[in-house]
Design a protein around this motif. Structure first.
Motif, PDB file in Angstrom:
ATOM      1  N   ALA A 251       0.880  -1.302   0.028  1.00 66.18           N
ATOM      2  CA  ALA A 251       0.087   0.021   0.065  1.00 66.18           C
ATOM      3  C   ALA A 251       0.848   1.211  -0.057  1.00 66.18           C
ATOM      4  O   ALA A 251       1.900   1.309   0.382  1.00 66.18           O
ATOM      5  CB  ALA A 251      -1.061   0.051   1.201  1.00 66.18           C
ATOM      6  N   ILE A 252       0.311   2.366  -0.608  1.00 69.41           N
ATOM      7  CA  ILE A 252       0.827   3.630  -0.371  1.00 69.41           C
ATOM      8  C   ILE A 252      -0.285   4.208   0.203  1.00 69.41           C
ATOM      9  O   ILE A 252      -1.406   4.363  -0.087  1.00 69.41           O
ATOM     10  CB  ILE A 252       1.180   4.264  -1.691  1.00 69.41           C
ATOM     11  CG1 ILE A 252       2.229   3.684  -2.440  1.00 69.41           C
ATOM     12  CG2 ILE A 252       1.381   5.882  -1.420  1.00 69.41           C
ATOM     13  CD1 ILE A 252       2.771   4.065  -3.787  1.00 69.41           C
ATOM     14  N   ALA A 253      -0.003   5.071   1.272  1.00 69.07           N
ATOM     15  CA  ALA A 253      -1.021   5.575   2.444  1.00 69.07           C
ATOM     16  C   ALA A 253      -1.880   6.720   1.659  1.00 69.07           C
ATOM     17  O   ALA A 253      -1.152   7.522   0.956  1.00 69.07           O
ATOM     18  CB  ALA A 253      -0.193   6.185   3.495  1.00 69.07           C
ATOM     19  N   ASP A 254      -2.850   6.801   1.947  1.00 70.72           N
ATOM     20  CA  ASP A 254      -3.896   7.900   1.714  1.00 70.72           C
ATOM     21  C   ASP A 254      -3.405   9.385   2.010  1.00 70.72           C
ATOM     22  O   ASP A 254      -2.880   9.430   3.289  1.00 70.72           O
ATOM     23  CB  ASP A 254      -5.094   7.559   2.250  1.00 70.72           C
ATOM     24  CG  ASP A 254      -6.188   8.541   1.511  1.00 70.72           C
ATOM     25  OD1 ASP A 254      -6.149   8.945   0.325  1.00 70.72           O
ATOM     26  OD2 ASP A 254      -7.123   8.977   2.220  1.00 70.72           O
ATOM     27  N   GLY A 255      -3.239  10.321   1.224  1.00 76.54           N
ATOM     28  CA  GLY A 255      -2.579  11.628   1.567  1.00 76.54           C
ATOM     29  C   GLY A 255      -1.097  11.747   1.520  1.00 76.54           C
ATOM     30  O   GLY A 255      -0.622  12.778   1.991  1.00 76.54           O
ATOM     31  N   ALA A 256      -0.662  10.518   1.029  1.00 75.39           N
ATOM     32  CA  ALA A 256       0.828  10.750   0.763  1.00 75.39           C
ATOM     33  C   ALA A 256       1.403  11.733   0.039  1.00 75.39           C
ATOM     34  O   ALA A 256       0.506  12.167  -1.230  1.00 75.39           O
ATOM     35  CB  ALA A 256       1.581   9.286   0.125  1.00 75.39           C
TER      36      ALA A 256
END
Length: 149
Positions: free
Chosen positions: A106-111
């Motif tokens: 995953a790539i975090a939300d808001g990155a």
């Protein structure tokens, strides 16, 4: 006489036709990432600040058997020059077609744009599918095949 349901369906057809080029790019992406990153595009229903947006992911080889997946800015699908300073993140599903291994990342939300994650996929052709990581609904998932060296 058109009923509200038929009018809604007709409106969605127009929306889908406008988004077809983005979907065609996402579904057909394939490249050797040993030299150049594979760029794959995802289309989202976002609602705020505009109804439909896209963000681009790139996949490249970071080390032998390791892929780097990087997310770019979230931009308006109808005015591609209008972009936000953050991303919606994504859930990354992968399948190494050479040895059958699978996994999730995953790539975090808001990155921040340019954020990336390293995934030990093993060498060979790897199929990537990326859906939204946060609240927006994925309209067209990002997907493509990259060769990880």
């Amino acid at each position: 006489m058109r009923t509200p349901l038929i009018r809604t369906a007709a409106g969605l057809g127009v929306c889908a036709a406008a988004l077809a080029p983005a979907g065609a790019l996402a579904g057909a992406a394939s490249a050797d990432t040993g030299r150049q990153p594979l760029a794959i595009e995802q289309t989202l229903f976002t609602g705020d600040p505009w109804p439909v947006s896209y963000q681009t992911y790139s996949v490249s080889t970071a080390a032998p058997g390791t892929a780097r997946v990087t997310v770019d800015r979230q931009c308006n699908s109808f005015n591609r020059g209008l972009c936000l300073h953050y991303t919606r993140g994504g859930s990354i599903f992968w399948l190494n077609t050479a040895d059958g291994r699978t996994g999730r990342a995953a790539i975090a939300d808001g990155a921040d744009p340019g954020s990336s994650t390293l995934i030990r996929t093993g060498r060979g052709a790897v199929l990537f599918t990326i859906t939204s990581g946060g609240a927006p609904t994925t309209l067209v998932p990002a997907g493509g095949v990259a060769t990880v060296g």
